[in-house]
Write a protein that holds these residues in place. Structure first.
Motif, PDB file in Angstrom:
ATOM      1  N   ASN A 155       0.794  -1.236   0.000  1.00 45.76           N
ATOM      2  CA  ASN A 155       0.000   0.000   0.000  1.00 45.76           C
ATOM      3  C   ASN A 155       0.826   1.285   0.000  1.00 45.76           C
ATOM      4  N   CYS A 182      -0.163   4.182  -2.658  1.00 47.13           N
ATOM      5  CA  CYS A 182      -0.918   5.299  -2.065  1.00 47.13           C
ATOM      6  C   CYS A 182      -0.129   6.604  -2.126  1.00 47.13           C
ATOM      7  N   MET A 196      -6.336   3.941   1.418  1.00 47.26           N
ATOM      8  CA  MET A 196      -6.261   2.621   0.798  1.00 47.26           C
ATOM      9  C   MET A 196      -7.566   2.214   0.125  1.00 47.26           C
ATOM     10  N   THR A 247      -8.073   3.913  -3.096  1.00 41.38           N
ATOM     11  CA  THR A 247      -7.047   3.594  -4.092  1.00 41.38           C
ATOM     12  C   THR A 247      -7.270   2.218  -4.698  1.00 41.38           C
ATOM     13  N   LYS A 273      -5.077   6.241   5.495  1.00 41.98           N
ATOM     14  CA  LYS A 273      -3.876   6.580   4.744  1.00 41.98           C
ATOM     15  C   LYS A 273      -2.667   5.927   5.398  1.00 41.98           C
TER      16      LYS A 273
END
Length: 315
Positions: free
Chosen positions: A204, A208, A215, A218, A263
């Motif tokens: 991630n 990201c 996440m 995304t 995040k």
């Protein structure tokens, strides 16, 4: 048992709050700036999926005001470790263990990784004998000084001696964190646990950083999810080649984690203008891959793009 949490970002605040709430240790924190003042004024507030709670802990900027501890848990980001090594001495008695609950490959992993301890001060001033490895599974964010929001329903910290022994000291530290909402677990193979968590960061983190989104927002794109799964398979092959095979159900764990509207910490750091853990999270794993003769072309590409994008944004 006297325990100091050195660093009160999201993870440090969460761990300190849970340990203080468990009531099995006298918990203090080393903090600075607004976070220090917030904790002093209002205590630590932890907002969790099961409800919020507030605890009072002693907070100091200068470790010397706390004195020697029975254990120290370091939760700062990797770029700040030199500063920890330079100031931690007043917290250390003759046998005080130091647990490093940090992201990525840790400074103690092995020889030839000088980028993780560039001045050598961590090794010299803390040393391997005191060191215990740590891995945390928790999605959390500092919302305002003294308040951290936890988004993950399951939270745990794994502790492990570097030699794999189940020592009394590591068991005592884990027991101090055993309470509602977060468990302390002793692992006989902390290196594999580090790679299992790193798998999540490698999937991630770079993606990201490129998307600049959490996440869930995304990985809801199928092509991005497929790229993430490819990176996961590359990272698992690196870990296997290094002698740390990851359990086959890791894919399910990754799928669960990328479904959270959270995040990654490295994106939070970028947005807050803080130093990035590129070396511990990305550079060194790729260095280890090359040493093991394992190719990870997609991971290497994504890391290169993320590095350029992140440093361009910070310029």
């Amino acid at each position: 048992m006297k325990v100091t949490i050195f660093g009160t970002g999201a993870i440090g605040s969460h761990v300190a709050g849970r340990m203080a709430r468990a009531g099995k240790a006298e918990v203090s924190v080393v903090a600075r700036g607004p976070q220090l003042e917030g904790i002093r004024a209002e205590g630590l507030t932890v907002e969790t999926p099961e409800g919020a709670f507030n605890v009072k802990v002693r907070a100091e900027q200068e470790p010397a005001r706390l004195g020697p501890q029975d254990a120290v848990i370091v939760t700062v980001k990797a770029p700040a470790l030199t500063g920890v090594a330079d100031s931690i001495a007043p917290l250390l008695g003759p046998e005080t263990p130091v647990v490093f609950v940090i992201n990525g490959i840790p400074w103690w992993w092995g020889e030839g990784l000088d980028v993780l301890d560039p001045t050598g001060s961590v090794r010299q001033k803390i040393g391997l004998e005191r060191t215990i490895g740590g891995v945390v599974w928790s999605a959390c964010t500092v919302m305002c000084p003294g308040t951290v929001k936890v988004q993950s329903a399951t939270n745990r910290v794994l502790f492990g001696e570097l030699d794999g022994s189940l020592s009394p000291r590591v068991q005592a530290i884990a027991a101090a964190l055993d309470g509602p909402g977060m468990g302390g677990v002793v692992s006989p193979d902390i290196r594999t646990e580090i790679w299992t968590k790193l798998l999540n960061n490698l999937v991630n983190g770079p993606i990201c950083l490129l998307s600049r989104r959490h996440m869930k927002g995304t990985f809801d794109e199928p092509a991005i999810m497929e790229a993430g799964l490819t990176v996961m398979r590359e990272a698992m092959e690196i870990a296997r080649a290094l002698g740390h095979p990851i359990q086959a159900d890791a894919e399910k764990q990754i799928l669960r984690s990328v479904g959270i509207a959270h995040k990654p910490s490295i994106l939070q750091d970028l947005e807050q203008g803080r130093g990035l853990e590129f070396d511990a999270l990305f550079t060194v794993p790729l260095q280890l891959a090359k040493q093991a003769g394992v190719r990870a072309p997609l991971l290497e590409l994504l890391v290169a793009l993320a590095r350029k994008g992140a440093y361009a944004a910070a310029a």
